[in-house]
Write a protein that holds these residues in place. Structure first.
Motif, PDB file in Angstrom:
ATOM      1  N   ASN A  43       0.805  -1.229   0.000  1.00 43.67           N
ATOM      2  CA  ASN A  43       0.000   0.000   0.000  1.00 43.67           C
ATOM      3  C   ASN A  43       0.836   1.277   0.000  1.00 43.67           C
ATOM      4  O   ASN A  43       0.412   2.306   0.523  1.00 43.67           O
ATOM      5  CB  ASN A  43      -0.988   0.016   1.176  1.00 43.67           C
ATOM      6  CG  ASN A  43      -2.056  -1.057   1.033  1.00 43.67           C
ATOM      7  OD1 ASN A  43      -2.617  -1.244  -0.040  1.00 43.67           O
ATOM      8  ND2 ASN A  43      -2.332  -1.766   2.117  1.00 43.67           N
ATOM      9  N   PHE A  44       2.035   1.210  -0.609  1.00 44.38           N
ATOM     10  CA  PHE A  44       2.796   2.451  -0.782  1.00 44.38           C
ATOM     11  C   PHE A  44       2.161   3.301  -1.877  1.00 44.38           C
ATOM     12  O   PHE A  44       1.401   2.818  -2.705  1.00 44.38           O
ATOM     13  CB  PHE A  44       4.272   2.150  -1.082  1.00 44.38           C
ATOM     14  CG  PHE A  44       4.546   1.551  -2.441  1.00 44.38           C
ATOM     15  CD1 PHE A  44       4.693   2.358  -3.560  1.00 44.38           C
ATOM     16  CD2 PHE A  44       4.676   0.174  -2.604  1.00 44.38           C
ATOM     17  CE1 PHE A  44       4.963   1.822  -4.817  1.00 44.38           C
ATOM     18  CE2 PHE A  44       4.935  -0.376  -3.852  1.00 44.38           C
ATOM     19  CZ  PHE A  44       5.068   0.441  -4.957  1.00 44.38           C
ATOM     20  N   HIS A  75      -1.130   0.568  -3.312  1.00 41.25           N
ATOM     21  CA  HIS A  75      -2.564   0.747  -3.122  1.00 41.25           C
ATOM     22  C   HIS A  75      -3.326   0.923  -4.438  1.00 41.25           C
ATOM     23  O   HIS A  75      -4.561   0.931  -4.435  1.00 41.25           O
ATOM     24  CB  HIS A  75      -2.845   1.915  -2.156  1.00 41.25           C
ATOM     25  CG  HIS A  75      -2.811   3.270  -2.786  1.00 41.25           C
ATOM     26  ND1 HIS A  75      -3.942   4.020  -2.965  1.00 41.25           N
ATOM     27  CD2 HIS A  75      -1.790   4.008  -3.259  1.00 41.25           C
ATOM     28  CE1 HIS A  75      -3.611   5.178  -3.521  1.00 41.25           C
ATOM     29  NE2 HIS A  75      -2.321   5.193  -3.705  1.00 41.25           N
ATOM     30  N   HIS A  76      -2.612   1.013  -5.541  1.00 43.91           N
ATOM     31  CA  HIS A  76      -3.252   0.984  -6.855  1.00 43.91           C
ATOM     32  C   HIS A  76      -3.228  -0.418  -7.467  1.00 43.91           C
ATOM     33  O   HIS A  76      -3.618  -0.605  -8.614  1.00 43.91           O
ATOM     34  CB  HIS A  76      -2.557   1.976  -7.814  1.00 43.91           C
ATOM     35  CG  HIS A  76      -2.821   3.405  -7.476  1.00 43.91           C
ATOM     36  ND1 HIS A  76      -1.824   4.353  -7.407  1.00 43.91           N
ATOM     37  CD2 HIS A  76      -3.969   4.057  -7.176  1.00 43.91           C
ATOM     38  CE1 HIS A  76      -2.340   5.524  -7.075  1.00 43.91           C
ATOM     39  NE2 HIS A  76      -3.640   5.368  -6.930  1.00 43.91           N
ATOM     40  N   GLY A  77      -2.725  -1.376  -6.710  1.00 46.15           N
ATOM     41  CA  GLY A  77      -2.689  -2.756  -7.186  1.00 46.15           C
ATOM     42  C   GLY A  77      -1.508  -3.085  -8.068  1.00 46.15           C
ATOM     43  O   GLY A  77      -1.480  -4.137  -8.710  1.00 46.15           O
ATOM     44  N   ILE A  78      -0.524  -2.199  -8.110  1.00 44.50           N
ATOM     45  CA  ILE A  78       0.679  -2.454  -8.914  1.00 44.50           C
ATOM     46  C   ILE A  78       1.564  -3.452  -8.177  1.00 44.50           C
ATOM     47  O   ILE A  78       1.850  -3.291  -6.984  1.00 44.50           O
ATOM     48  CB  ILE A  78       1.447  -1.152  -9.181  1.00 44.50           C
ATOM     49  CG1 ILE A  78       0.592  -0.207 -10.033  1.00 44.50           C
ATOM     50  CG2 ILE A  78       2.790  -1.430  -9.859  1.00 44.50           C
ATOM     51  CD1 ILE A  78       1.180   1.173 -10.188  1.00 44.50           C
ATOM     52  N   ALA A  79       1.975  -4.500  -8.895  1.00 44.42           N
ATOM     53  CA  ALA A  79       2.836  -5.532  -8.309  1.00 44.42           C
ATOM     54  C   ALA A  79       4.298  -5.190  -8.586  1.00 44.42           C
ATOM     55  O   ALA A  79       4.684  -4.972  -9.731  1.00 44.42           O
ATOM     56  CB  ALA A  79       2.488  -6.896  -8.894  1.00 44.42           C
ATOM     57  N   LEU A  80       5.088  -5.128  -7.534  1.00 43.04           N
ATOM     58  CA  LEU A  80       6.502  -4.793  -7.661  1.00 43.04           C
ATOM     59  C   LEU A  80       7.336  -5.920  -7.080  1.00 43.04           C
ATOM     60  O   LEU A  80       7.142  -6.323  -5.928  1.00 43.04           O
ATOM     61  CB  LEU A  80       6.798  -3.488  -6.914  1.00 43.04           C
ATOM     62  CG  LEU A  80       8.259  -3.023  -6.917  1.00 43.04           C
ATOM     63  CD1 LEU A  80       8.696  -2.608  -8.312  1.00 43.04           C
ATOM     64  CD2 LEU A  80       8.446  -1.867  -5.926  1.00 43.04           C
ATOM     65  N   HIS A  81       8.268  -6.436  -7.889  1.00 36.98           N
ATOM     66  CA  HIS A  81       9.165  -7.486  -7.399  1.00 36.98           C
ATOM     67  C   HIS A  81      10.257  -6.838  -6.550  1.00 36.98           C
ATOM     68  O   HIS A  81      10.925  -5.899  -6.975  1.00 36.98           O
ATOM     69  CB  HIS A  81       9.795  -8.247  -8.562  1.00 36.98           C
ATOM     70  CG  HIS A  81      10.760  -9.298  -8.110  1.00 36.98           C
ATOM     71  ND1 HIS A  81      10.364 -10.461  -7.483  1.00 36.98           N
ATOM     72  CD2 HIS A  81      12.113  -9.342  -8.170  1.00 36.98           C
ATOM     73  CE1 HIS A  81      11.431 -11.184  -7.186  1.00 36.98           C
ATOM     74  NE2 HIS A  81      12.497 -10.530  -7.589  1.00 36.98           N
ATOM     75  N   GLY A 139       2.535   6.754   1.841  1.00 31.63           N
ATOM     76  CA  GLY A 139       1.302   6.143   1.386  1.00 31.63           C
ATOM     77  C   GLY A 139       0.520   5.552   2.542  1.00 31.63           C
ATOM     78  O   GLY A 139       0.944   5.612   3.702  1.00 31.63           O
ATOM     79  N   LYS A 140      -0.618   4.963   2.234  1.00 27.42           N
ATOM     80  CA  LYS A 140      -1.493   4.413   3.274  1.00 27.42           C
ATOM     81  C   LYS A 140      -0.811   3.322   4.095  1.00 27.42           C
ATOM     82  O   LYS A 140      -1.116   3.132   5.275  1.00 27.42           O
ATOM     83  CB  LYS A 140      -2.764   3.868   2.632  1.00 27.42           C
ATOM     84  CG  LYS A 140      -3.615   4.938   1.965  1.00 27.42           C
ATOM     85  CD  LYS A 140      -4.841   4.350   1.289  1.00 27.42           C
ATOM     86  CE  LYS A 140      -5.665   5.437   0.610  1.00 27.42           C
ATOM     87  NZ  LYS A 140      -6.847   4.883  -0.095  1.00 27.42           N
ATOM     88  N   GLY A 141       0.127   2.613   3.483  1.00 25.13           N
ATOM     89  CA  GLY A 141       0.807   1.529   4.169  1.00 25.13           C
ATOM     90  C   GLY A 141       1.672   1.972   5.336  1.00 25.13           C
ATOM     91  O   GLY A 141       2.032   1.162   6.189  1.00 25.13           O
TER      92      GLY A 141
END
Length: 198
Positions: free
Chosen positions: A11-12, A46-52, A71-73
């Motif tokens: 959720n960054f 928090h936009h659903g982007i997946a980051l490795h 961010g929210k996280g």
């Protein structure tokens, strides 16, 4: 070649990370970028982007520049003692520490900003400053520099700070060339904060 380590968590905020990365990534001959998290693997913002990401304990390169985003996280990890201890270790060993948005709240909670000037997101201002009364919080600022710490205001301010850092470490013409390449209107004056009264 300096290694920039971006420490992320679920959720960054998207632009907190990828805005500065765009700027630093424009100078691949100077900056190597690695994405880290506590356990490695996929982190979802928090936009659903997946980051490795790579686990902090398995980073290939030593961190010269630490980038901590907001961010929210941040509301979750700020209560995580292990995360704060890891953040402290990375920050103490880095030459430079850069935070975007509420990332400065994490630095403050870890006591890394004690007796230092810092700023943060204006929309989350009250929550941020409640994390530590030992920080000299600067309300009206796009970004603030105190020693090796660069802290920026909300979201897009991270790009201004990144360009300011590049200007300080290299030269202002290089920073302006990156801004031109990315078609970004860089706010060069760190004290000019259009969102101060928002």
């Amino acid at each position: 070649m300096q290694t920039l380590t971006a420490l992320v968590f679920d959720n960054f905020e998207t632009l907190d990370l990828f805005g500065p990365i765009e700027m630093f990534g424009s100078l691949p001959e100077h900056f190597r970028i690695q994405f880290a998290s506590m356990t490695g693997g996929i982190i979802y913002n928090h936009h659903g982007i997946a980051l490795h990401t790579i686990a902090v304990t398995e980073l290939e390169h030593q961190t010269d520049i630490l980038l901590i985003v907001g961010g929210k996280g941040t509301r979750q990890v700020i209560e995580n003692r292990q995360f704060l201890q890891t953040l402290t270790t990375l920050a103490n060993n880095a030459d430079w520490v850069l935070s975007v948005c509420t990332g400065s709240a994490l630095l403050a909670k870890a006591n890394l900003l004690d007796d230092k000037r810092a700023t943060s997101n204006k929309l989350a201002w009250q929550w941020v400053i409640e994390q530590s009364n030992k920080v000299h919080w600067v309300h009206q600022a796009r970004w603030v520099v105190d020693g090796k710490f660069y802290t920026s205001s909300g979201v897009s301010a991270g790009m201004d700070m990144a360009l300011g850092f590049i200007a300080d470490r290299h030269d202002i013409d290089t920073a302006r060339q990156i801004a031109s390449y990315t078609e970004y209107r860089w706010q060069e004056d760190s004290q000019l904060d259009d969102f101060y009264n928002c």
